[in-house]
Every structure is written in C-alpha cells, then in structure tokens.
Design an enzyme around this catalytic site. Structure first.
Site, short mmCIF file in Angstrom:
data_model
loop_
_atom_site.label_atom_id
_atom_site.label_comp_id
_atom_site.label_asym_id
_atom_site.label_seq_id
_atom_site.Cartn_x
_atom_site.Cartn_y
_atom_site.Cartn_z
N GLU A 47 -8.49 -5.77 8.60
CA GLU A 47 -7.28 -5.62 9.40
C GLU A 47 -7.61 -5.28 10.85
OE1 GLU A 47 -2.99 -3.29 9.02
OE2 GLU A 47 -4.79 -2.36 8.19
N TYR A 50 0.83 -1.21 0.00
CA TYR A 50 0.00 0.00 0.00
C TYR A 50 0.87 1.26 0.00
CZ TYR A 50 -4.56 -2.26 0.98
OH TYR A 50 -5.72 -2.99 0.91
N SER A 61 -1.87 6.94 9.85
CA SER A 61 -1.33 7.77 10.92
C SER A 61 -2.45 8.42 11.72
CB SER A 61 -0.43 8.86 10.33
OG SER A 61 -1.20 9.80 9.62
N ASN A 62 -2.12 8.90 12.93
CA ASN A 62 -3.11 9.58 13.75
C ASN A 62 -3.75 10.75 13.01
OD1 ASN A 62 -2.53 7.81 15.83
ND2 ASN A 62 -2.09 9.41 17.33
N SER A 85 5.66 -4.51 5.66
CA SER A 85 5.99 -5.44 6.74
C SER A 85 6.26 -6.83 6.19
CB SER A 85 4.86 -5.49 7.77
OG SER A 85 4.65 -4.23 8.36
#
Length: 388
Positions: A244, A128, A367-368, A161
C-alpha cells in the site's frame, strides 16, 4: 537517453493523446473526498487504459503487467498525476491485492483473479478495520468457520473505502477459536454480491460517502479462497500494507503540490500573503513537501531491497499530519468566508473539502498513534505499551 526517460516520455505522450474527447472532462475528477465524481466515466477510462496496456504496469509480464522497473513505475505515477488524470477506481485491486496474490496466492487464485484486476472487470475493497479494531488490526473479531467446502464469515468491518462500488473484499478474519491478537487470523477473498452481506455507506464531513460499514452474516466463500495457510493472515495482511505504501505515493505528492500551489495563489489574490505568519506557514508547508518526497524516495530504496523499512511508518505520520495542516492553512487563507458553503445544501469548494477530508488522513491506514507505537516498539526497540 535512459530507459526511464524513454518510458516517461511514452507515458506522457499516451496520456496527452488519450485524455481527449469523451475523457477530456475527467481531468482532476475523483480522489479523496471526491470519489463520487464521475465514477462510471472514470471506470470507463480505466478500462480504456487496460485495453491499451496501461494498468498494473509494475506487475510481471506473466501476470498481465508491463514488468516496469521501480524507477519506471515512479515515472508512470508522477506523469499520471502531472497530467491531472482522473483518480483511479481500481487502486486497491491493482496496488494492494494483486501484488499480494503474486507473492502469496496459489496458481489457481492468480489465474482466477489477476486477469480480471488487469482488465478492471472486478473491483476490490479492503476488509481490515472494525469498530473495536481500527488501527489495532490484531484485535479483529470477525470470524470465519469452515463449513464443508466453504468459509462462513460473520462480523463487521468499518471505514471500508469504496465497498459500495466493489465486487469483492479481502477480509482478515479469525479462523481459530480461542485465538487472540496476531494468532489465528486468516486472509479470505469474499464476494460482496450475495445474501449475508450488507454495505452501508457512511456520510462524512464532506457530505460524501467514500467509506462504508460492511456487515457479514454467514456470508460464504469457497474454501480455496484463502490466501496463505489458515492462521497466516497476519503475515499476509502486513505484506499488503507494505504494498500500500509503494510507488504510487510519489503521484500522491504531485497532487499535494498542486493543492499547495492553489493555496499560495489564493493568498496572493486575497492579500493573505501580506501576513508574515501566513508567509511563514506557507514556507514551512513547502519545506515539508520536500521532506515528504525525500522520505518517499528513501522508502522506495527499502522496497527495492525487498521490504519497506521504518520510513513507511515515518512517512505516513509526516504526510498525514502535513496534509491536515495544509487544510487548516487553506481555511486560514480563505478567511471568515471559508466557513460558508458556496450554495445549498452543502456545496463545498476545493479548500473546504481539503480541510474537512484531510482530518481523516491521520486516522486511516494506521493512525498516527499506532504508527508511533510501531516506530517505538519495532524500530527503536522500546518497551511495549502496557495492554490490559
């Protein structure tokens, strides 16, 4: 006794009987920042699980799963974590790609890929993020062109990952020339062991290399290895992200609780618990962990109804921030000695590794900042952020 409790007892008994012998030393091995630990042995353990019918427990039986209910899946992941069983190596294939193929794949794709995921014969990674499209997934620039009976993929993915241990990657690529943002994207299944693919591990703060850069230079995959129709990649990719944040998050919280308990025990041993500010932060951490669990259970209600609601984004922000703050608390409890590695060249203890690796929690998987935008724009209906 309910079917859920019976299932929980069955899982607990199987783990107790099988985490022995050659697998006994794997307890507590692996996990974020420690994926390098005993990888081959953990792979053997997971293939043993597959042989005994304990992979993909939530998948329908027709696709090789156990057809476990949502409550039974929660019980499985909680018992697995409570047993301190090793971190799974097939998480991305089992929890992300498999459910996506069940929902959107063709019969031929399911027949080709699902049995190998169940058997842990092929490992997957997620293509991604890109250097200029991290949490802003719609900005991807990797492109794929149909060349006869194959897609030719060119571009770069980053923070991938376990790509260095994977056989395949599901890649979001731009397949319509001139398209922008959410339009013109496709979801492709690309083999990694081929010319035109280069995987470069990224050394992290922990000194380990869980994340990778992946370069595609005309890499090939059959035309049939597209999930959904061309141009529907955004819809399929969003569904994957929904999977996920599913039932495995309950097992994650068992690990969080174990980390918090270790911090509390250290504070008692070294006297840090005498500091009222430390005691207050420990209390807040304990309360936060209960909030994380409560929100996860609320999110699973949405999953049971068909799709995760805003709780998925709310939960991601909360647990990621909580975990990062737990790492900071752990180092403050450690005191000045926490700044020294136990040995050379870079021998970190669990508290140091927690502090360093948890910095990534507020970045990966959205992300936040991106999660706050999602909540603001899609949940609360606030005006969209101005874009150039």
């Amino acid at each position: 006794m309910s079917s859920v409790e019976e299932f929980r007892i069955e899982v607990r008994g199987w783990l107790r009987a099988n985490l022995t012998g050659e697998f006994a030393s794997l307890r507590g091995r692996g996990g974020p920042g420690r994926e390098h630990e005993a990888f081959a042995e953990r792979l053997a353990w997971e293939r043993h699980m597959a042989a005994e019918g304990w992979t993909c427990v939530g998948w329908p039986k027709e696709y090789g799963g156990r057809g476990a209910t949502l409550e039974q899946q929660v019980a499985f992941h909680e018992e697995y974590a409570l047993a301190d069983a090793p971190a799974r190596v097939n998480h991305i294939g089992e929890q992300l790609l498999g459910p996506t193929l069940i929902a959107f794949g063709t019969p031929e794709q399911r027949e080709r890929f699902l049995p190998r995921i169940v058997a842990v014969e092929e490992l997957w990674c997620q293509g991604y993020s890109e250097p200029d499209a991290g949490s802003d997934l719609a900005n991807v620039r990797t492109r794929a062109e149909l060349d006869g009976e194959e897609w030719a993929v060119t571009g770069q993915k980053i923070w991938t990952s376990l790509a260095h241990e994977s056989d395949w990657c599901f890649v979001v690529a731009r397949t319509e020339s001139g398209s922008t943002r959410h339009q013109g994207l496709s979801y492709l299944l690309v083999p990694l062991d081929q010319p035109g693919v280069e995987v470069r591990p990224i050394t992290q703060l922990t000194g380990t290399c869980e994340f990778n850069e992946v370069f595609f230079d005309g890499a090939r995959t059959p035309a049939s290895h597209i999930v959904g129709a061309p141009g529907e990649g955004w819809k399929v990719a969003m569904a994957t992200l929904g999977f996920e944040r599913g039932v495995s998050t309950l097992g994650q919280q068992v690990g969080f609780r174990r980390e918090l308990e270790a911090v509390i025990e250290l504070a008692k041993r070294n006297g840090a618990a005498e500091d009222p500010l430390i005691r207050d932060r420990i209390a807040r951490a304990w309360i936060g962990l209960e909030i994380i669990r409560g929100n996860a259970l609320r999110m699973l209600d949405g999953v049971a109804a068909g799709a995760p609601g805003p709780e998925a984004s709310i939960g991601k922000i909360f647990w990621a921030t909580w975990h990062r703050e737990l790492g900071e608390l752990a180092m403050d409890v450690r005191g000045a000695d926490g700044m020294l590695a136990a040995g050379g060249p870079y021998d970190l203890d669990d508290f140091q590794r927690l502090f360093l690796f948890s910095r990534s929690d507020t970045i990966y998987a959205g992300s936040n900042e991106i999660q706050r935008n999602i909540i603001a724009e899609r949940v609360l209906g606030l005006p969209k952020e101005v874009r150039p």
